[in-house]
Motif scaffolding. Structure first.
Motif, PDB file in Angstrom:
ATOM      1  N   ARG A 279       4.772   4.130   0.747  1.00  0.00           N
ATOM      2  CA  ARG A 279       5.874   3.509   1.492  1.00  0.00           C
ATOM      3  C   ARG A 279       6.746   4.561   2.155  1.00  0.00           C
ATOM      4  O   ARG A 279       7.240   4.370   3.280  1.00  0.00           O
ATOM      5  CB  ARG A 279       6.675   2.628   0.526  1.00  0.00           C
ATOM      6  CG  ARG A 279       7.497   1.541   1.192  1.00  0.00           C
ATOM      7  CD  ARG A 279       8.005   0.547   0.151  1.00  0.00           C
ATOM      8  NE  ARG A 279       6.919  -0.141  -0.527  1.00  0.00           N
ATOM      9  CZ  ARG A 279       6.303  -1.209  -0.016  1.00  0.00           C
ATOM     10  NH1 ARG A 279       6.661  -1.678   1.159  1.00  0.00           N
ATOM     11  NH2 ARG A 279       5.324  -1.781  -0.689  1.00  0.00           N
ATOM     12  N   PHE A 291       5.891  -2.633   6.771  1.00  0.00           N
ATOM     13  CA  PHE A 291       5.011  -2.639   5.587  1.00  0.00           C
ATOM     14  C   PHE A 291       5.587  -3.698   4.661  1.00  0.00           C
ATOM     15  O   PHE A 291       6.517  -3.456   3.903  1.00  0.00           O
ATOM     16  CB  PHE A 291       4.984  -1.263   4.941  1.00  0.00           C
ATOM     17  CG  PHE A 291       4.106  -1.132   3.715  1.00  0.00           C
ATOM     18  CD1 PHE A 291       3.188  -2.116   3.358  1.00  0.00           C
ATOM     19  CD2 PHE A 291       4.185   0.000   2.909  1.00  0.00           C
ATOM     20  CE1 PHE A 291       2.383  -1.989   2.236  1.00  0.00           C
ATOM     21  CE2 PHE A 291       3.381   0.140   1.781  1.00  0.00           C
ATOM     22  CZ  PHE A 291       2.483  -0.847   1.443  1.00  0.00           C
ATOM     23  N   LEU A 295       1.536  -2.437  -2.593  1.00  0.00           N
ATOM     24  CA  LEU A 295       0.444  -1.516  -2.279  1.00  0.00           C
ATOM     25  C   LEU A 295      -0.915  -2.064  -2.707  1.00  0.00           C
ATOM     26  O   LEU A 295      -1.918  -1.821  -2.034  1.00  0.00           O
ATOM     27  CB  LEU A 295       0.683  -0.164  -2.951  1.00  0.00           C
ATOM     28  CG  LEU A 295      -0.368   0.910  -2.659  1.00  0.00           C
ATOM     29  CD1 LEU A 295      -0.279   1.362  -1.204  1.00  0.00           C
ATOM     30  CD2 LEU A 295      -0.201   2.099  -3.597  1.00  0.00           C
ATOM     31  N   PRO A 327      -2.182  -0.105   1.897  1.00  0.00           N
ATOM     32  CA  PRO A 327      -0.975  -0.143   2.727  1.00  0.00           C
ATOM     33  C   PRO A 327      -1.283  -0.688   4.118  1.00  0.00           C
ATOM     34  O   PRO A 327      -2.437  -0.677   4.572  1.00  0.00           O
ATOM     35  CB  PRO A 327      -0.567   1.330   2.794  1.00  0.00           C
ATOM     36  CG  PRO A 327      -1.858   2.067   2.659  1.00  0.00           C
ATOM     37  CD  PRO A 327      -2.682   1.259   1.689  1.00  0.00           C
TER      38      PRO A 327
END
Length: 364
Positions: A279, A291, A295, A327
């Motif tokens: 991140r 995002f 994850l 991601p």
């Protein structure tokens, strides 16, 4: 009696729980080796501290249960039977009274729970999920072998899809070919395949349709294959023709984030550190707002298993864990990129189980 069943019985004894009522097809399969999709019908595995367990399933499935290796008692019922009456009759020969049940609170629906509670009105109920999640967390050698085979097949599935990219082909065109080729391999898709093109790639879980692939598009493949009860899950994003500098920057940012998280994976590292590292890379590149999900997630019999790999999960990674690292950056109306691998935590670090290339691939 399987080692997994023995461990469940040991847990019941340690916690002084009279019996467990396991109803999710995944957990029944994990413990018994018997895979059944009962639809609206009842499927249950009843396990006691010491006494012989009971498998409850539709009568048409009893031979399948035997073929799967279940040698304990079975209550098989017809569509005109009331399985709860059969359970009550058979259970009376097991225990006079059950004061504490372990049930799957995340799975057992209200109707079935009320039926169970009606039979045991004075009983209390606690969740079985914490124990079952921990039991399934660490994969044994046989499970790892099956997962590796599922990963080989999903690598093949991506290759098939990439080879089908062409001007004017639609998202569902590619999906049809992928599903056909995987079926020919004797396997099945672990979930509805995701093929998205152009601006549709900006939706993490978009719905494929008749969008046609055009030059300058990213084409995103999110695919999973189920092999002998175990699942793989991969995402690759492919360029069709030359893409813009901005698209390339987004891709390289996601790739760096993904590879960084993979390299951090080893026993003892808190799961959150992987998410935070990925991140941070995406945020430093100016795309943090885009995002929009964790994850990764655990992988095994289910496509989404325990644990959830996110920035607040302090769980230390353990040898034998298998999970995804995926991601992504999703800019509405423009484009999206996700890169996903399935990874196994090993004694010395990590093994990446999905191997389809991750460097930016441009298909002309």
């Amino acid at each position: 009696m399987s080692g997994k069943l023995t461990k469940l019985m040991e847990w019941l004894r340690q916690e002084r729980i009279d019996a467990a009522f396991i109803t999710s097809p995944d957990n029944v399969f994990y413990i018994t080796g018997f895979r059944c999709e009962p639809h609206e019908r009842l499927l249950a595995l009843i396990v006691f501290q010491e006494k012989e367990p009971i498998l409850v399933c539709p009568g048409m499935e009893t031979e399948e249960a035997r073929r799967a290796g279940w040698n304990e008692e079975i209550i098989g019922y017809s569509d005109t039977d009331n399985p709860w009456d059969l359970i009550q009759k058979r259970m009376s020969a097991r225990l006079d009274k059950i004061r504490l049940w372990a049930i799957e609170k995340d799975h057992l629906n209200i109707t079935k729970f009320e039926q169970l509670r009606k039979l045991y009105q004075d009983a209390s109920f606690l969740p079985a999920e914490p124990f079952l999640n921990e039991l399934r967390l660490i994969k044994d050698s046989k499970e790892i072998e099956l997962l590796e085979q599922a990963c080989e097949l999903v690598d093949f599935a991506v290759k098939v899809g990439v080879n089908e990219i062409a001007e004017g082909r639609t998202e569902v065109d590619l999906i049809a070919t992928i599903e056909y080729e995987i079926t020919k391999k004797g396997a099945g898709m672990a979930f509805s395949p995701l093929v998205l093109a152009g601006a549709n790639t900006a939706s993490p879980h978009g719905v494929p349709g008749d969008t046609k692939i055009r030059k300058g598009d990213f084409v995103l493949f999110d695919l999973g294959v189920s092999f002998n009860g175990y699942c793989s899950d991969i995402t690759r994003t492919i360029a069709f023709g030359e893409v813009s500098d901005e698209q390339k920057k987004i891709y390289e940012t996601v790739l760096k984030a993904q590879e960084t998280a993979v390299q951090l994976t080893k026993p003892g590292v808190p799961a959150k550190e992987l998410d935070i590292a990925a991140r941070n890379i995406i945020s430093e590149a100016g795309y943090g707002h885009y995002f929009t999900h964790r994850l990764g997630h655990g992988l095994g019999i289910g496509v989404h298993e325990y644990p959830s790999v996110h920035e607040r999960n302090d769980m230390p990674l353990k040898t034998g864990m298998v999970f995804t690292i995926e991601p992504g950056i999703y800019i509405p109306g423009f484009t999206g990129v996700r890169i996903e691998d399935d990874v196994l935590v090993t004694e010395n670090g990590v093994r990446v189980m999905t191997t389809y290339p991750k460097t930016l691939q441009i298909v002309e």
